[in-house]
Design a protein around this motif. Structure first.
Motif, PDB file in Angstrom:
ATOM      1  N   VAL A  97      29.335 -19.459 -25.687  1.00  0.00           N
ATOM      2  CA  VAL A  97      27.897 -19.240 -25.534  1.00  0.00           C
ATOM      3  C   VAL A  97      27.174 -20.536 -25.880  1.00  0.00           C
ATOM      4  CG1 VAL A  97      25.866 -17.956 -26.363  1.00  0.00           C
ATOM      5  CG2 VAL A  97      28.082 -16.798 -26.150  1.00  0.00           C
ATOM      6  N   SER A  98      26.311 -20.956 -24.972  1.00  0.00           N
ATOM      7  CA  SER A  98      25.524 -22.172 -25.199  1.00  0.00           C
ATOM      8  C   SER A  98      24.104 -21.930 -24.701  1.00  0.00           C
ATOM      9  CB  SER A  98      26.158 -23.345 -24.435  1.00  0.00           C
ATOM     10  OG  SER A  98      25.270 -24.441 -24.395  1.00  0.00           O
ATOM     11  N   ILE A 148      26.837 -31.438 -21.802  1.00  0.00           N
ATOM     12  CA  ILE A 148      26.090 -30.526 -20.924  1.00  0.00           C
ATOM     13  C   ILE A 148      25.577 -29.297 -21.667  1.00  0.00           C
ATOM     14  CG2 ILE A 148      27.289 -31.275 -18.830  1.00  0.00           C
ATOM     15  CD1 ILE A 148      28.673 -28.400 -18.972  1.00  0.00           C
ATOM     16  N   GLY A 149      26.004 -29.115 -22.908  1.00  0.00           N
ATOM     17  CA  GLY A 149      25.502 -27.978 -23.668  1.00  0.00           C
ATOM     18  C   GLY A 149      25.851 -28.095 -25.146  1.00  0.00           C
ATOM     19  N   ALA A 161      29.663 -36.157 -14.532  1.00  0.00           N
ATOM     20  CA  ALA A 161      28.796 -36.589 -15.632  1.00  0.00           C
ATOM     21  C   ALA A 161      27.494 -37.153 -15.099  1.00  0.00           C
ATOM     22  CB  ALA A 161      29.511 -37.634 -16.497  1.00  0.00           C
ATOM     23  N   ARG A 162      27.474 -37.452 -13.813  1.00  0.00           N
ATOM     24  CA  ARG A 162      26.245 -37.982 -13.207  1.00  0.00           C
ATOM     25  C   ARG A 162      25.410 -36.885 -12.550  1.00  0.00           C
ATOM     26  NH1 ARG A 162      30.100 -41.638 -10.640  1.00  0.00           N
ATOM     27  NH2 ARG A 162      29.335 -40.841  -8.675  1.00  0.00           N
ATOM     28  N   LEU A 163      25.791 -35.625 -12.753  1.00  0.00           N
ATOM     29  CA  LEU A 163      25.086 -34.514 -12.099  1.00  0.00           C
ATOM     30  C   LEU A 163      24.012 -33.896 -12.986  1.00  0.00           C
ATOM     31  CD1 LEU A 163      25.860 -32.966  -9.187  1.00  0.00           C
ATOM     32  CD2 LEU A 163      27.111 -34.988  -9.892  1.00  0.00           C
ATOM     33  N   ALA A 220      19.726 -27.679 -17.512  1.00  0.00           N
ATOM     34  CA  ALA A 220      19.024 -26.542 -16.904  1.00  0.00           C
ATOM     35  C   ALA A 220      19.844 -25.862 -15.804  1.00  0.00           C
ATOM     36  CB  ALA A 220      17.673 -26.995 -16.358  1.00  0.00           C
ATOM     37  N   THR A 221      20.526 -26.633 -14.986  1.00  0.00           N
ATOM     38  CA  THR A 221      21.269 -26.038 -13.872  1.00  0.00           C
ATOM     39  C   THR A 221      22.419 -25.147 -14.334  1.00  0.00           C
ATOM     40  OG1 THR A 221      22.531 -28.100 -13.747  1.00  0.00           O
ATOM     41  CG2 THR A 221      20.742 -27.814 -12.155  1.00  0.00           C
TER      42      THR A 221
END
Lengths: 107, 107, 107, 107, 107
Positions: free
Chosen positions: A11-12, B85-86, B69-71, A17-18
């Motif tokens: 869970v994060s 990413i989180g 990593a560039r997304l 955002a995506t």
């Protein structure tokens, strides 16, 4: 690709955002037991993969890594490097069944 | 992706121009303790990842490697191969909580 | 990315034409000493990376691997998978300074 | 690329739609026996690769990993990170034949 | 990139059509001997790389992995993940010559 067993989830809340709404599963890569070659054993590693197929705990799944993780309809623009591309029904090695989803679920 | 703990930071003055202003954190990948399977343990490896989420020391984070990593919006044109990413709130394995951010912060 | 120490250089005359004029350095990835956690130690691995920043021997540098190695102005079309994106001034881990370029140069 | 032996297959019914009809083989990477340097030995690892060439069990094959796995006519849009690009007839190392498909099939 | 020694070759007749006519060499990655730091030693791994430069057995070469292996004129559309981008003349580490092609060829 490699075979992995789904063993958990992450869970994060604070995230890119995506990533909102995407299921993150803990998967542990498995390999053939190299002595007896009759079963799959854990490699002891722990990865996190996006699931779009409804995989459940203890399912064996196929994991794709790298840029190809973005080649599914749901993951095209996600900043991810691992995705589940299939739920494994059966694995045969040396003509021997080393994994069968049905038998596994009975246990 | 993999789970890592943020343990430090890197300062670099001479760098590729596009990297200016991007926070570089030291992250150590963790894996499930394969004996008891009740906690996360370090793999002993050390990576550097870009942070755009405000992760702090001791936070557990999700790291994406490679071209993905560039997304994220902030990293599209950067010469980087790892990004956070989180920030991880909870990790469950075998239905057991092996990490919870709140409990961790209380310690 | 990972932290590496520059320890040497490579000379290659017969090479892909686009590689002409690009400096190739020997870099050895470092990781945190996992016992005392107070210094960086070599991983024992040896990589070759393109340098566009003027890094010198004994400098600690940040290495980006994979397709992102082509995301700097000088390396866009090169057949390379590793580039130096920064020269490291300082590394802090657990709030402890495990590397400082100035002190290192004094030695 | 690396050399691997085909040792099995995977059946997966629930999968990403584009994967339908693609053959998934279990392949085990091999390396040169580093003592005698006269035969190929398994690395003990287990991968899954897409086969478009009709490889059969016990064949030695060449595996390409990463985004290049999508550079064959049949795999362009697939979410895969490993493909068989050739069936190996012969491997010579130090001018010694360490593998020959014909001899292998006779056994 | 990494340094590897060319030790053999692979023959494959059944292969992806675009691979026709491309030379496939067996290469073994080398690293610095971490005790004496005065020579290169094998890592014990075995890779296959495309050669466009005319490298011969016992040559030390630079290998690029991943999508960048397609960034040479001859390999743009090939399903490959490793290519030789240079033949190594000299490697200096800690100001010491650990490899020189001329001396090596005299032996």
């Amino acid at each position: 690709m490699f075979i992995a067993r789904v063993t958990g989830s992450v869970v994060s809340t604070q995230k890119v955002a995506t990533m909102t709404g995407h299921k993150l599963l803990v998967v542990e890569p498995y390999r053939l037991d190299d002595k007896k070659r009759q079963s799959l054993v854990t490699t002891g590693r722990t990865f996190i993969a996006v699931d779009t197929l409804g995989a459940g705990e203890n399912d064996f799944v196929l994991i794709t890594q790298g840029s190809s993780a973005r080649l599914t309809p749901e993951t095209k623009v996600l900043p991810i490097d691992a995705v589940i591309i299939g739920i494994v029904d059966q694995v045969h090695i040396d003509k021997f069944s080393v994994y069968s989803r049905n038998e596994s679920n009975d246990r």
